[in-house]
Design a protein around this motif. Structure first.
Motif, short mmCIF file in Angstrom:
data_model
loop_
_atom_site.label_atom_id
_atom_site.label_comp_id
_atom_site.label_asym_id
_atom_site.label_seq_id
_atom_site.Cartn_x
_atom_site.Cartn_y
_atom_site.Cartn_z
N GLN A 47 50.63 55.95 54.32
CA GLN A 47 49.55 55.28 55.04
C GLN A 47 50.09 54.12 55.87
N LEU A 48 51.00 53.33 55.30
CA LEU A 48 51.61 52.23 56.06
C LEU A 48 52.39 52.77 57.25
N LEU A 49 53.13 53.84 57.02
CA LEU A 49 53.90 54.46 58.08
C LEU A 49 52.99 54.89 59.22
N MET A 50 51.89 55.53 58.89
CA MET A 50 50.96 56.01 59.92
C MET A 50 50.25 54.86 60.62
N ASP A 51 49.92 53.79 59.89
CA ASP A 51 49.19 52.67 60.47
C ASP A 51 50.07 51.73 61.27
N GLU A 52 51.31 51.50 60.78
CA GLU A 52 52.12 50.44 61.37
C GLU A 52 53.54 50.84 61.75
N GLY A 53 53.99 52.00 61.33
CA GLY A 53 55.34 52.43 61.68
C GLY A 53 56.32 52.24 60.54
N VAL A 54 57.53 52.74 60.75
CA VAL A 54 58.57 52.73 59.72
C VAL A 54 58.91 51.31 59.27
N GLY A 55 58.85 50.36 60.19
CA GLY A 55 59.18 48.97 59.85
C GLY A 55 58.28 48.36 58.80
N ALA A 56 57.10 48.93 58.58
CA ALA A 56 56.17 48.40 57.58
C ALA A 56 56.57 48.78 56.16
N LEU A 57 57.49 49.71 56.03
CA LEU A 57 57.91 50.15 54.68
C LEU A 57 58.89 49.14 54.10
N LYS A 58 58.35 48.20 53.36
CA LYS A 58 59.13 47.14 52.70
C LYS A 58 58.76 47.15 51.22
N ILE A 59 59.75 47.01 50.37
CA ILE A 59 59.52 47.06 48.93
C ILE A 59 58.55 45.97 48.50
N ALA A 60 58.79 44.73 48.94
CA ALA A 60 57.93 43.61 48.52
C ALA A 60 56.48 43.83 48.96
N ARG A 61 56.30 44.32 50.17
CA ARG A 61 54.95 44.55 50.66
C ARG A 61 54.25 45.64 49.85
N LEU A 62 54.93 46.74 49.62
CA LEU A 62 54.33 47.82 48.83
C LEU A 62 53.96 47.34 47.43
#
Length: 191
Positions: free
Chosen positions: A23-38
């Motif tokens: 969902q993050l990937l689709m909404d914001e792109g690959v850069g949104a995939l961060k361990i702390a954020r998830l």
């Protein structure tokens, strides 16, 4: 690790992690995939992340696999369009071109495919399948093989172009798509 259902146990499964990451990937792109954020969004510690994944790259691989499986399921659904009249099939496929979310996902995944062979292969498979469905539909409408191939290619490339140009070019509407389908569907030599 095996995936365990998160319902009722309070523990996240691999599916929970990959679904949120997708969902993050689709909404914001690959850069949104961060361990702390998830971890923050899922309300867990980094220990939970590392229980399921060795590192961020392992998560990305799992997300690519999930997206690949989802895309293949969608392609299977497209195969069922073959029972509809050809012009209706073309209109249904073209209608997806005007969805903002579709454009965002398209751009994101094409960028990601530059560094992930699995995603690149699935995009290629998807493009070939869509092109084949369109080509078959134009053939059924009575266009000669070369004209059907050209029309299928134009509509396929239009979809790719809409995804990448929508931020800087005029917005494409459902009416625009309808006009494009009508134009491409006309017999050669008619106005």
């Amino acid at each position: 690790m095996t995936s365990t259902a998160s319902s009722g146990t309070g523990r996240l499964s691999i599916d929970d992690w990959t679904e949120r990451a997708l969902q993050l990937l689709m909404d914001e792109g690959v850069g949104a995939l961060k361990i702390a954020r998830l971890c923050r969004e899922l309300g867990v510690t980094k220990g939970s992340f590392y229980w399921h994944f060795a590192d961020l790259e392992a998560l990305r691989t799992a997300v690519a696999k999930r997206w690949t499986e989802r895309t293949r399921a969608e392609l299977d659904e497209l195969r069922e369009l073959g029972t509809l009249p050809p012009l209706e099939r073309i209109r249904i496929m073209a209608a997806g071109l005007v969805e903002d979310r579709a454009w965002n996902v398209e751009r994101t995944l094409r960028e990601w495919a530059r560094t992930d062979a699995s995603v690149a292969a699935t995009i290629g498979e998807s493009e070939q399948h869509v092109f084949g469905l369109l080509n078959d539909a134009f053939l059924e409408l009575g266009h000669p093989a070369g004209a059907a191939r050209m029309r299928a290619g134009l509509l396929t490339y239009a979809g790719i172009g809409f995804a990448h140009g929508q931020a800087s070019l005029p917005r494409v509407t459902m009416d625009d798509i309808g006009d494009l389908v009508e134009f491409l569907s006309k017999e050669t030599g008619t106005t």
